[in-house]
Design a protein around this motif. Structure first.
Motif, PDB file in Angstrom:
ATOM      1  N   ARG A   1       1.842  35.038  34.015  1.00 16.61           N
ATOM      2  CA  ARG A   1       2.720  35.790  34.921  1.00 16.61           C
ATOM      3  C   ARG A   1       2.945  35.046  36.226  1.00 16.61           C
ATOM      4  O   ARG A   1       4.066  35.050  36.768  1.00 16.61           O
ATOM      5  CB  ARG A   1       2.126  37.173  35.177  1.00 16.61           C
ATOM      6  CG  ARG A   1       2.919  37.994  36.185  1.00 16.61           C
ATOM      7  CD  ARG A   1       2.404  39.407  36.241  1.00 16.61           C
ATOM      8  NE  ARG A   1       2.943  40.135  37.366  1.00 16.61           N
ATOM      9  CZ  ARG A   1       2.738  41.425  37.592  1.00 16.61           C
ATOM     10  NH1 ARG A   1       1.981  42.126  36.748  1.00 16.61           N
ATOM     11  NH2 ARG A   1       3.255  42.038  38.629  1.00 16.61           N
ATOM     12  N   LYS A   2       1.888  34.425  36.763  1.00 14.12           N
ATOM     13  CA  LYS A   2       2.016  33.685  38.015  1.00 14.12           C
ATOM     14  C   LYS A   2       3.068  32.582  37.886  1.00 14.12           C
ATOM     15  O   LYS A   2       3.946  32.425  38.748  1.00 14.12           O
ATOM     16  CB  LYS A   2       0.670  33.087  38.414  1.00 14.12           C
ATOM     17  CG  LYS A   2       0.685  32.275  39.715  1.00 14.12           C
ATOM     18  CD  LYS A   2      -0.717  31.807  40.065  1.00 14.12           C
ATOM     19  CE  LYS A   2      -0.725  31.039  41.384  1.00 14.12           C
ATOM     20  NZ  LYS A   2      -0.002  29.746  41.277  1.00 14.12           N
ATOM     21  N   THR A   3       2.999  31.818  36.799  1.00 10.16           N
ATOM     22  CA  THR A   3       3.975  30.752  36.571  1.00 10.16           C
ATOM     23  C   THR A   3       5.362  31.329  36.364  1.00 10.16           C
ATOM     24  O   THR A   3       6.360  30.798  36.869  1.00 10.16           O
ATOM     25  CB  THR A   3       3.566  29.899  35.358  1.00 10.16           C
ATOM     26  OG1 THR A   3       2.273  29.341  35.600  1.00 10.16           O
ATOM     27  CG2 THR A   3       4.560  28.779  35.116  1.00 10.16           C
ATOM     28  N   TRP A   4       5.455  32.426  35.603  1.00  8.62           N
ATOM     29  CA  TRP A   4       6.741  33.080  35.358  1.00  8.62           C
ATOM     30  C   TRP A   4       7.388  33.497  36.679  1.00  8.62           C
ATOM     31  O   TRP A   4       8.579  33.264  36.911  1.00  8.62           O
ATOM     32  CB  TRP A   4       6.544  34.292  34.460  1.00  8.62           C
ATOM     33  CG  TRP A   4       7.766  35.148  34.299  1.00  8.62           C
ATOM     34  CD1 TRP A   4       8.188  36.150  35.125  1.00  8.62           C
ATOM     35  CD2 TRP A   4       8.760  35.034  33.270  1.00  8.62           C
ATOM     36  NE1 TRP A   4       9.365  36.683  34.662  1.00  8.62           N
ATOM     37  CE2 TRP A   4       9.741  36.028  33.533  1.00  8.62           C
ATOM     38  CE3 TRP A   4       8.912  34.217  32.149  1.00  8.62           C
ATOM     39  CZ2 TRP A   4      10.840  36.205  32.713  1.00  8.62           C
ATOM     40  CZ3 TRP A   4      10.011  34.408  31.336  1.00  8.62           C
ATOM     41  CH2 TRP A   4      10.967  35.379  31.613  1.00  8.62           C
TER      42      TRP A   4
ATOM     43  N   GLU B   1       6.857  32.326  39.624  1.00  9.01           N
ATOM     44  CA  GLU B   1       7.260  31.143  40.400  1.00  9.01           C
ATOM     45  C   GLU B   1       8.619  30.640  39.935  1.00  9.01           C
ATOM     46  O   GLU B   1       9.409  30.132  40.743  1.00  9.01           O
ATOM     47  CB  GLU B   1       6.213  30.048  40.236  1.00  9.01           C
ATOM     48  CG  GLU B   1       4.893  30.345  40.958  1.00  9.01           C
ATOM     49  CD  GLU B   1       3.799  29.353  40.621  1.00  9.01           C
ATOM     50  OE1 GLU B   1       2.743  29.402  41.256  1.00  9.01           O
ATOM     51  OE2 GLU B   1       4.004  28.529  39.697  1.00  9.01           O
ATOM     52  N   GLN B   2       8.893  30.783  38.644  1.00 10.48           N
ATOM     53  CA  GLN B   2      10.176  30.356  38.091  1.00 10.48           C
ATOM     54  C   GLN B   2      11.274  31.392  38.344  1.00 10.48           C
ATOM     55  O   GLN B   2      12.450  31.048  38.400  1.00 10.48           O
ATOM     56  CB  GLN B   2      10.036  30.119  36.576  1.00 10.48           C
ATOM     57  CG  GLN B   2       9.034  29.051  36.190  1.00 10.48           C
ATOM     58  CD  GLN B   2       9.428  27.682  36.681  1.00 10.48           C
ATOM     59  OE1 GLN B   2      10.557  27.244  36.494  1.00 10.48           O
ATOM     60  NE2 GLN B   2       8.498  26.986  37.329  1.00 10.48           N
ATOM     61  N   HIS B   3      10.895  32.652  38.470  1.00  7.69           N
ATOM     62  CA  HIS B   3      11.853  33.746  38.688  1.00  7.69           C
ATOM     63  C   HIS B   3      11.439  34.569  39.908  1.00  7.69           C
ATOM     64  O   HIS B   3      11.060  35.742  39.787  1.00  7.69           O
ATOM     65  CB  HIS B   3      11.915  34.651  37.448  1.00  7.69           C
ATOM     66  CG  HIS B   3      12.485  34.010  36.234  1.00  7.69           C
ATOM     67  ND1 HIS B   3      13.796  33.610  36.144  1.00  7.69           N
ATOM     68  CD2 HIS B   3      11.905  33.671  35.063  1.00  7.69           C
ATOM     69  CE1 HIS B   3      14.010  33.072  34.952  1.00  7.69           C
ATOM     70  NE2 HIS B   3      12.877  33.086  34.283  1.00  7.69           N
ATOM     71  N   PRO B   4      11.486  33.999  41.107  1.00  7.79           N
ATOM     72  CA  PRO B   4      11.021  34.713  42.306  1.00  7.79           C
ATOM     73  C   PRO B   4      11.806  35.981  42.602  1.00  7.79           C
ATOM     74  O   PRO B   4      11.295  36.879  43.280  1.00  7.79           O
ATOM     75  CB  PRO B   4      11.187  33.681  43.423  1.00  7.79           C
ATOM     76  CG  PRO B   4      12.210  32.709  42.906  1.00  7.79           C
ATOM     77  CD  PRO B   4      11.983  32.648  41.421  1.00  7.79           C
ATOM     78  N   GLU B   5      13.008  36.080  42.090  1.00  3.25           N
ATOM     79  CA  GLU B   5      13.809  37.279  42.325  1.00  3.25           C
ATOM     80  C   GLU B   5      13.879  38.155  41.085  1.00  3.25           C
ATOM     81  O   GLU B   5      14.638  39.127  41.039  1.00  3.25           O
ATOM     82  CB  GLU B   5      15.224  36.887  42.759  1.00  3.25           C
ATOM     83  CG  GLU B   5      15.266  36.121  44.086  1.00  3.25           C
ATOM     84  CD  GLU B   5      16.679  35.750  44.495  1.00  3.25           C
ATOM     85  OE1 GLU B   5      17.616  36.070  43.746  1.00  3.25           O
ATOM     86  OE2 GLU B   5      16.843  35.160  45.578  1.00  3.25           O
ATOM     87  N   GLY B   6      13.079  37.830  40.086  1.00  2.00           N
ATOM     88  CA  GLY B   6      13.079  38.596  38.848  1.00  2.00           C
ATOM     89  C   GLY B   6      12.280  39.881  38.967  1.00  2.00           C
ATOM     90  O   GLY B   6      11.749  40.233  40.025  1.00  2.00           O
ATOM     91  N   THR B   7      12.178  40.576  37.849  1.00  2.00           N
ATOM     92  CA  THR B   7      11.485  41.865  37.785  1.00  2.00           C
ATOM     93  C   THR B   7      10.341  41.784  36.788  1.00  2.00           C
ATOM     94  O   THR B   7      10.496  41.190  35.717  1.00  2.00           O
ATOM     95  CB  THR B   7      12.456  42.978  37.343  1.00  2.00           C
ATOM     96  OG1 THR B   7      13.520  43.072  38.293  1.00  2.00           O
ATOM     97  CG2 THR B   7      11.749  44.319  37.245  1.00  2.00           C
TER      98      THR B   7
END
Length: 216
Positions: free
Chosen positions: A27-30, A32-38
């Motif tokens: 999740r942490k890596t995810w 970082e890749q999608h800082p504006e995601g949900t």
């Protein structure tokens, strides 16, 4: 913006849980890749989904106008879980092995989201959604090991998640997690450490690769 549905089911909190530790790394890596995601997060140990009832089950096969108030309420709870699955661009599940199978709380979630004619059937509504399962276990149940025949986690989840719900399934398997705490398994500690390291590396790599793929 992309949505990740993150589900943990270990009864142990934080770093005391191998599956939670690895899902947290993913999740942490995810994020970082999608800082504006949900991220939709469900902790099935802290906030368990009710086990399926006759009302919740039968409501899925009754017309809305014919449902009793009890059926309508039970079905609304199922629909909320189903919609979370359907709106997710990716799913992350922590599935530790307890007594050779998955936690009952995770089974309860699966029973709720599996609805014939919607999430299951000829055209599953979440078909093709990638799902990463962190299937931790205290021993090893890999092919060729003495307890290979007791592996009911990956086999079961493949039948449900891949073959029934139509999800794109991938596993991360941290194994031998009891080795550091069980003197009888002390010789296996190096294998445990290698498995743990590989699991964290897989979590980081798979999260980044999947995030990049979905962003393309």
């Amino acid at each position: 913006m992309k949505t990740l549905l993150h589900i943990d089911s270990s009864v142990f909190p934080g770093e005391a849980s191998s599956s939670r530790s690895v899902t947290a790394a993913f999740r942490k890596t995810w994020e970082e890749q999608h800082p504006e995601g949900t991220v939709i997060y469900r902790d099935l140990a802290a906030d368990p989904v009710p086990h399926i009832t006759a009302a919740a089950w039968s409501a899925g096969y009754a017309a809305p106008s014919e449902r009793t108030p009890e059926q309508s309420a039970a079905f609304a709870a199922r629909v909320k879980l189903i919609e979370e699955l359907e709106q997710a661009d990716a799913v992350l599940i922590g599935a530790p092995m307890y007594n050779f199978s998955i936690p009952s709380t995770l089974k309860a979630w699966l029973d709720s989201v599996l609805l014939l004619g919607r999430t299951a059937g000829q055209t599953p509504s979440a078909q093709g959604t990638p799902v990463i399962v962190v299937a931790s276990r205290g021993g090893s149940y890999a092919p060729g090991t003495p307890r290979e025949g007791y592996e009911f986690v990956q086999n079961y989840l493949e039948a449900i998640l891949k073959n029934t719900l139509g999800l794109e399934l991938d596993f991360i398997v941290p194994e031998l997690t009891m080795a550091p705490r069980n003197p009888a398994m002390s010789d296996l500690v190096p294998l445990y450490e290698a498995s743990r390291k590989r699991a964290f590396e897989d979590a980081t790599t798979k999260a980044k690769t999947l995030a990049e793929r979905l962003a393309a």
